[in-house]
Design a protein around this motif. Structure first.
Motif, PDB file in Angstrom:
ATOM      1  N   HIS A  78     -15.290  -9.791  -2.941  1.00 22.38           N
ATOM      2  CA  HIS A  78     -15.800 -10.039  -1.668  1.00 22.38           C
ATOM      3  C   HIS A  78     -14.896 -10.879  -0.419  1.00 22.38           C
ATOM      4  O   HIS A  78     -14.857 -10.473   0.586  1.00 22.38           O
ATOM      5  CB  HIS A  78     -17.158 -11.179  -1.813  1.00 22.38           C
ATOM      6  N   LEU A  79     -14.119 -11.783  -1.187  1.00 20.69           N
ATOM      7  CA  LEU A  79     -13.200 -12.347  -0.193  1.00 20.69           C
ATOM      8  C   LEU A  79     -12.120 -11.362   0.272  1.00 20.69           C
ATOM      9  O   LEU A  79     -11.458 -11.398   1.344  1.00 20.69           O
ATOM     10  CB  LEU A  79     -12.495 -13.786  -1.039  1.00 20.69           C
ATOM     11  N   ALA A  83     -11.147 -10.467   3.908  1.00 18.55           N
ATOM     12  CA  ALA A  83      -9.979 -10.515   4.654  1.00 18.55           C
ATOM     13  C   ALA A  83      -9.741  -9.425   5.451  1.00 18.55           C
ATOM     14  O   ALA A  83      -9.125  -9.202   6.292  1.00 18.55           O
ATOM     15  CB  ALA A  83      -9.015 -10.666   3.565  1.00 18.55           C
ATOM     16  N   ASP A  84     -10.025  -8.205   4.807  1.00 15.61           N
ATOM     17  CA  ASP A  84      -9.881  -6.979   5.425  1.00 15.61           C
ATOM     18  C   ASP A  84     -10.652  -6.807   6.833  1.00 15.61           C
ATOM     19  O   ASP A  84      -9.971  -6.435   7.589  1.00 15.61           O
ATOM     20  CB  ASP A  84     -10.214  -5.801   4.536  1.00 15.61           C
ATOM     21  N   LEU A  87      -8.728  -9.005   9.408  1.00 18.78           N
ATOM     22  CA  LEU A  87      -7.301  -8.790   9.747  1.00 18.78           C
ATOM     23  C   LEU A  87      -7.479  -7.334  10.720  1.00 18.78           C
ATOM     24  O   LEU A  87      -6.686  -7.257  11.646  1.00 18.78           O
ATOM     25  CB  LEU A  87      -6.576  -8.563   8.661  1.00 18.78           C
ATOM     26  N   ASP A  88      -8.416  -6.598  10.156  1.00 24.37           N
ATOM     27  CA  ASP A  88      -8.856  -5.614  10.923  1.00 24.37           C
ATOM     28  C   ASP A  88      -9.086  -5.555  12.453  1.00 24.37           C
ATOM     29  O   ASP A  88      -8.766  -4.866  13.546  1.00 24.37           O
ATOM     30  CB  ASP A  88      -9.696  -4.321  10.232  1.00 24.37           C
ATOM     31  N   HIS A  89      -9.953  -6.493  12.802  1.00 26.82           N
ATOM     32  CA  HIS A  89     -10.611  -6.955  14.125  1.00 26.82           C
ATOM     33  C   HIS A  89      -9.494  -7.902  14.807  1.00 26.82           C
ATOM     34  O   HIS A  89      -9.623  -7.861  16.010  1.00 26.82           O
ATOM     35  CB  HIS A  89     -11.822  -7.432  13.927  1.00 26.82           C
ATOM     36  N   MET A  90      -8.896  -8.758  14.254  1.00 30.53           N
ATOM     37  CA  MET A  90      -8.466  -9.919  14.626  1.00 30.53           C
ATOM     38  C   MET A  90      -6.777  -9.758  14.671  1.00 30.53           C
ATOM     39  O   MET A  90      -5.878 -10.631  15.316  1.00 30.53           O
ATOM     40  CB  MET A  90      -8.666 -11.319  14.042  1.00 30.53           C
TER      41      MET A  90
END
Length: 351
Positions: A78-79, A83-84, A87-90
């Motif tokens: 889940h973590l 994280a994916d 990082l994809d959005h930010m």
């Protein structure tokens, strides 16, 4: 003087442990832990759900607070998923995690190349990326993205807190929020998922009320959690919508009446603590508690004073007819594998 409508009572219980994740060194100490009352209400002005009996003066987190879940493979997965998403959005530059706890998730993001700083006054480790105080405007930081995992449910005024983060962050920025899902609690009649230290209980619609711009949102971790990526610059005060009022089940605690004495619980975290507490009050006390977290093993659960054991301590003496109550269905496959699928298993909240 403005008159506000009285909140609507949904659920109440008395004499709950203040910290369901605080571990104790003796059964006596655990049974005499600090206690508080539960009065879950729907606010008729904001539409938010909270414990109206919450007293922040009772809450003082310390080193005995044990909420580490990363020992489990499903939670690690889940973590990784979270994280994916972040990082994809930010992106990987200029991130901040507020309330980073023991730093597990921050270190995961750091290992993926994220430039991130954590803030948590209770942090006791030595990672230089984590500052042992609160995130505030005096720091002069303005992160591109903020992470707020399992913090907001502990805050007495969540909207005001988000506004403080917005102001401390220069008036904007994206924020990833992860909290328990109140709809999941209601749908499964999960009375063991109501805790004193959770002041608030959220639905996805609550975040649509608070953010004018929601970049991403949904349910995760088997539906138990909500995730939201919102634009802090678009914050607005939530308002009660009678068309979206809480549909709280009348039979919320019905399964308490059918409990069986002598249960073996697998999961000595929040759910297990409250399950054992209320089963005991209903005349069906728990016999043993298993947990794979070494920080819990050999110590005692708040409220009941039950001792937490490593799996091998309990499983070696169990008959094949034994029934194991799996406190979180997300861990069912892992638990069955660790115990050689040798017993009868009940997924609490999924049965």
């Amino acid at each position: 003087m403005t008159q506000y409508p009285a909140p609507r009572l949904l659920y109440e219980q008395d004499n709950f442990p203040v910290f369901q994740n605080r571990m104790y060194d003796s059964a006596d100490e655990a049974q005499n832990c600090p206690r508080g009352n539960i009065r879950i209400v729907e606010d008729q002005t904001s539409g938010l759900v909270r414990n109206d009996a919450f007293d922040p003066a009772l809450v003082d987190y310390d080193a005995n607070y044990q909420n580490e879940q990363a020992n489990s493979t499903p939670f690690r997965e889940h973590l990784e998923w979270a994280a994916d998403l972040i990082l994809d959005h930010m992106g990987t530059e200029n991130l901040v995690e507020v309330g980073c706890g023991k730093g597990t998730f921050l270190e995961m993001l750091d290992a993926r190349g994220a430039a991130i700083t954590g803030f948590d006054p209770t942090y006791e480790g030595t990672n230089p990326l984590i500052q042992k105080h609160y995130f505030g405007p005096e720091l002069g930081l303005a992160a591109d993205g903020m992470v707020l995992r399992h913090v907001l449910e502990h805050i007495p005024d969540p909207y005001a807190f988000l506004c403080q983060l917005r102001d401390a962050n220069g008036g904007g920025g994206l924020i990833y929020i992860e909290v328990p899902c109140f709809d999941w609690i209601c749908e499964g009649r999960c009375w063991f998922d109501i805790f004193y230290e959770h002041v608030n209980y959220f639905r996805l619609s609550d975040f649509d009320k608070m953010f004018g711009n929601v970049v991403a949102s949904g349910r995760c971790f088997g539906g138990q959690y909500l995730y939201v990526i919102g634009d802090l610059a678009s914050l607005r005060a939530p308002r009660f919508d009678p068309e979206n009022a809480i549909d709280f089940p009348d039979d919320f605690t019905a399964s308490l009446q059918g409990g069986t004495a002598g249960s073996i619980l697998w999961g000595g975290a929040s759910k297990g603590v409250i399950y054992a507490l209320l089963q005991g009050r209903a005349g069906a006390p728990v016999e043993a508690v298993i947990d794979i977290n070494p920080g819990k093993q050999g110590r005692y659960l708040a409220g009941t004073g039950l001792r937490v054991s490593a799996p091998q301590e309990v499983l070696a003496n169990l008959p094949a007819t034994a029934q194991i109550m799996i406190m979180n269905p997300n861990y069912s496959d892992e638990i069955r594998k660790m115990s050689n699928n040798a017993f009868t298993y009940v997924e609490v909240g999924n049965d």
